[in-house]
Scaffold this active site. Structure first.
Site, PDB file in Angstrom:
ATOM      1  N   ASP A 190       3.211  -6.486   3.321  1.00 34.74           N
ATOM      2  CA  ASP A 190       2.789  -5.247   4.237  1.00 34.74           C
ATOM      3  C   ASP A 190       3.275  -5.560   5.706  1.00 34.74           C
ATOM      4  O   ASP A 190       2.511  -5.430   6.715  1.00 34.74           O
ATOM      5  CB  ASP A 190       1.325  -5.187   4.023  1.00 34.74           C
ATOM      6  N   HIS A 230       0.793  -1.227   0.131  1.00 40.38           N
ATOM      7  CA  HIS A 230       0.094   0.184  -0.072  1.00 40.38           C
ATOM      8  C   HIS A 230       0.701   1.144   0.071  1.00 40.38           C
ATOM      9  O   HIS A 230       1.796   1.410   0.783  1.00 40.38           O
ATOM     10  CB  HIS A 230      -0.991  -0.116   1.019  1.00 40.38           C
ATOM     11  N   ASP A 285       6.457   0.700   6.714  1.00 39.26           N
ATOM     12  CA  ASP A 285       4.920   0.361   6.326  1.00 39.26           C
ATOM     13  C   ASP A 285       4.366   1.552   5.492  1.00 39.26           C
ATOM     14  O   ASP A 285       4.010   2.746   6.043  1.00 39.26           O
ATOM     15  CB  ASP A 285       4.364   0.382   7.802  1.00 39.26           C
ATOM     16  N   HIS A 321       4.028   2.722  12.443  1.00 42.25           N
ATOM     17  CA  HIS A 321       3.040   4.040  12.849  1.00 42.25           C
ATOM     18  C   HIS A 321       3.636   4.853  13.504  1.00 42.25           C
ATOM     19  O   HIS A 321       3.036   5.720  14.145  1.00 42.25           O
ATOM     20  CB  HIS A 321       1.596   3.546  13.457  1.00 42.25           C
ATOM     21  N   GLU A 368      -4.933   2.051   2.686  1.00 44.39           N
ATOM     22  CA  GLU A 368      -4.900   0.854   3.661  1.00 44.39           C
ATOM     23  C   GLU A 368      -5.053   1.358   4.869  1.00 44.39           C
ATOM     24  O   GLU A 368      -5.789   0.570   5.745  1.00 44.39           O
ATOM     25  CB  GLU A 368      -3.551  -0.097   3.292  1.00 44.39           C
ATOM     26  N   GLU A 369      -4.417   2.198   5.440  1.00 42.69           N
ATOM     27  CA  GLU A 369      -4.318   2.488   6.662  1.00 42.69           C
ATOM     28  C   GLU A 369      -5.668   2.889   7.288  1.00 42.69           C
ATOM     29  O   GLU A 369      -5.888   2.603   8.578  1.00 42.69           O
ATOM     30  CB  GLU A 369      -3.323   3.663   7.102  1.00 42.69           C
TER      31      GLU A 369
END
Lengths: 463, 463
Positions: free
Chosen positions: A359, A285, A297, A429, A331-332
């Site tokens: 991912d 993503h 990520d 994140h 995606e997130e």
């Protein structure tokens, strides 16, 4: 008859043996080529450098996300694929605004500033922030047991840590993520005024980790702000609460949700030579959270997926099926890109055979998980020996991935790359998910491992 | 007879089946305990913090090496082992002196400073340094082919890079280390005045990597100084040489070799309950290079080895054999500790059954290599299933380790821990081999993996 059958049978056996062993040699030569090219003449690391250091965090709906669309589309075109295009998709737009501010206030009025960040999708605090007493809980069950009497007007502090004894860190994550995702919605039911969640990391440090949350069916006027606190901050707050149960926590955050905006999945393909209408997908993503560059990520997954197609071109492998790289948007905080891709595939009646997602970070690859039936899994197992020289050993049934998930039911095999997971949640994140946290070789080995699996499924087909 | 034998046979089979499966359950419970304790209540990371950040680089004969001896002896005593002692060993003492200084001088006199470091054991340059033209070679063969005519009075620049396409980075290291180890001795034969060696790293960066070298039988007055240049520096120098073949290289280094000094192996043991006179050893080396803290090389191996014995105490496992932790002194530039330990074991007629070394960094463990016979290797293979939940999959015949090597011939099994090797040479012998480069979980997983193997060999014995 008996006499004449035996030589025929032997001959057939011999032929099939020769062809099996020829294939094995051919495959082992191809895998070596793919790995060697990735490690000596790879492009993934340079692409990731650009995505991380020239573009940066690519939250859905942001300027950076659009730059990433433009950049990767151009790079895919540069590869000379048979087709490169953008697939429109409407995505949510949530912004963090000014940096959050928080402190712990002791009963005597001393203030200690602490690191927090708003969870993705959270409402802001009122302009002057929120200050309230804190109730620490280890999860949603404990919350429910406390009830409105203990929670009304309070800030709920979710502090159940990830379990370090679990070898696969994704399991430890899975065991805690409900606090982040549903913590605010559940706390609001009991009249809490805000939520602070321990960061989902196994490392003790000062980085707060953001991530998606949902208010579920909480009415808009009852939604309460939610933020993550670093693991060090959580330990500190917890220890202080034991000494001063009536301390106050203050936080202010300035996030905002806008109307959905137009964005895109970025797609490129090499048209299949013998089965152009049967599709195999490899993807990651393109969006990321906004606190850092989303290098692991999922910048890593994107550049590895792009690299798969580049490697095929580079080693001169012309696939049978049409091989698509898909860089999914959003995606997130919405999965809109993954849903849209599956929706369009269905609408166009495209036959999808295989999809592979990366991912889980750009770390040393260990293997794959497969969401498929026994026949296809058996096929995979017959290839394990080919991967042994590359120390790829993990072939298990399991989850494919979030973005390819919506293809389920209309596809034969979903697969997820499984890199070493020990360090993943150190960066996940958080503000330290930057380019320097990615090792070039580890990233490249992942790309080669993906290319090898796509090659094998392309050559032998799915069941 | 026939009738009475069958039930007996069946009964025996049943008993042995029950005992095998009871053992399997017991072993799997024990491994889980060892891993869980290492990950939730480990001490290895704290020890490494102290060794790295409170003591630092521990080159043989240095003050820091002696501090490390004192510290680890005290920590082992703290564990309540049955015996802890220092084994005296004389070690070389070589010091770097003031930081090295080097530049490239263009034919027009422009100077570009470049990062170098003296190789361990090198002689110094003359006080005013050395300035000479540079001859780049890809290795010792090319050097010999050039001969005295091309090399006399020159600085030889060894620039054969490690091969990135080799999956196991130790192989790539093995393919290049002759340049560092023997480069100066060979170049001196042809009248060269100095040697610059490309750092043995797969990463492009600015860190020069030191390491052991030998002058072999080069007479003292013919020894020439040798230094490492960073990979970026090597690429730069090489590209410049193509444009300006007669550029000059200047370097000055201030290293010095002293007389041997007294040092120690640090040893602790848990006395075996049933075979106190049969020994099993687990160890790493306490000395390191001086440029950084030796966190991966080999602080990690030391604290993991200490942790093995601590874990046994913690989970209440009383071994059959006497289990020794040995922190070897002087692996890097002499191997005196390893030799001394084996010498003393022989002198005292100690029966050594098994030795395990950790000296490949504190990265995620993947398995072990074994220097042993078929019967013992078969035994190891029967345990593979026990390790699967911990993603330990690599069980191969191979090298045990440098420090335990001298025990060979007087021991049944030598084994080496094999962590993921992709990042190892990014840090090896360079200024970035610091505590922050070690991940807590990866380090702890290594310790638990080692403890598990020692437990199994202790329980089932060697062949």
């Amino acid at each position: 008859m008996k006499i004449s059958l035996l030589p025929t049978l032997l001959f057939t056996l011999l032929i099939s043996f020769v062809s099996i062993s020829q294939n094995a040699v051919q495959d082992s030569v191809m895998l070596k080529k793919l790995y060697t090219t990735a490690l000596t003449d790879g492009k993934a690391y340079d692409w990731l450098d650009y995505l991380s250091n020239e573009i940066g965090g690519r939250l859905s709906g942001s300027y950076e996300a659009e730059l990433a669309v433009i950049y990767t589309e151009a790079e895919l075109k540069e590869l000379g694929l048979d087709k490169v295009w953008l697939q429109p998709v409407m995505v949510p737009k949530w912004t963090r605004g000014f940096k959050e501010y928080a402190y712990i206030e002791s009963p005597t009025g001393d203030k200690t500033i602490t690191n927090i960040c708003a969870l993705g999708g959270s409402v802001p605090t009122p302009n002057l922030g929120i200050k309230a007493e804190v109730v620490e809980v280890k999860g949603l069950e404990e919350l429910a047991a406390l009830g409105r009497e203990k929670l009304e007007g309070k800030i709920v502090f979710y502090n159940r840590p990830m379990q370090p004894e679990l070898i696969q860190t994704f399991e430890a994550y899975g065991g805690c993520v409900d606090q982040r995702y549903s913590g605010a919605a559940e706390a609001a039911k009991f009249g809490a005024v805000g939520v602070i969640v321990r960061s989902l990391s196994l490392r003790m440090d000062d980085f707060p980790h953001t991530g998606a949350m949902s208010y579920g069916d909480t009415p808009v006027n009852q939604r309460i702000p939610a933020a993550a606190i670093s693991t060090n901050g959580a330990e500190y707050l917890s220890s202080l609460l034991k000494l001063q149960p009536n301390l106050l926590f203050y936080f202010k955050q300035n996030c905002k949700t806008f109307d959905d905006v137009q964005s895109y999945n970025v797609i490129g393909e090499i048209t299949g030579s013998t089965k152009p209408n049967e599709y195999m997908v490899v993807g990651g993503h393109l969006d990321s959270w906004d606190l850092a560059d989303g290098a692991h990520d999922d910048g890593a997954g994107c550049v590895q997926s792009m690299e798969v197609l580049r490697l095929f071109k580079k080693v001169g492998y012309r696939p049978n099926h049409t091989i698509r790289v898909v860089l999914f948007m959003n995606e997130e905080n919405g999965l809109r890109g993954g849903k849209k891709y599956a929706e369009e595939a269905k609408r166009k009646n495209e036959t999808h055979r295989f999809a592979l997602e990366s991912d889980a970070g750009g770390f040393t690859p260990r293997g794959f998980t497969f969401d498929t039936d026994a026949a296809n899994f058996k096929k995979v197992q017959s290839w394990e020996g080919l991967f042994k020289p590359y120390l790829i050993h993990y072939f298990e049934k399991g989850y494919g991935g979030a973005d390819i998930g919506p293809l389920k039911g209309n596809i034969n095999v979903l697969a997820g790359l499984r890199p070493d997971s020990q360090r993943y949640f150190d960066y996940h994140h958080a503000a330290n998910d930057t380019f320097d946290a990615v090792n070039k070789r580890e990233l490249e080995l992942g790309a080669a491992t993906m290319a090898s699996l796509v090659y094998l499924f392309d050559k032998y087909g799915t069941e």
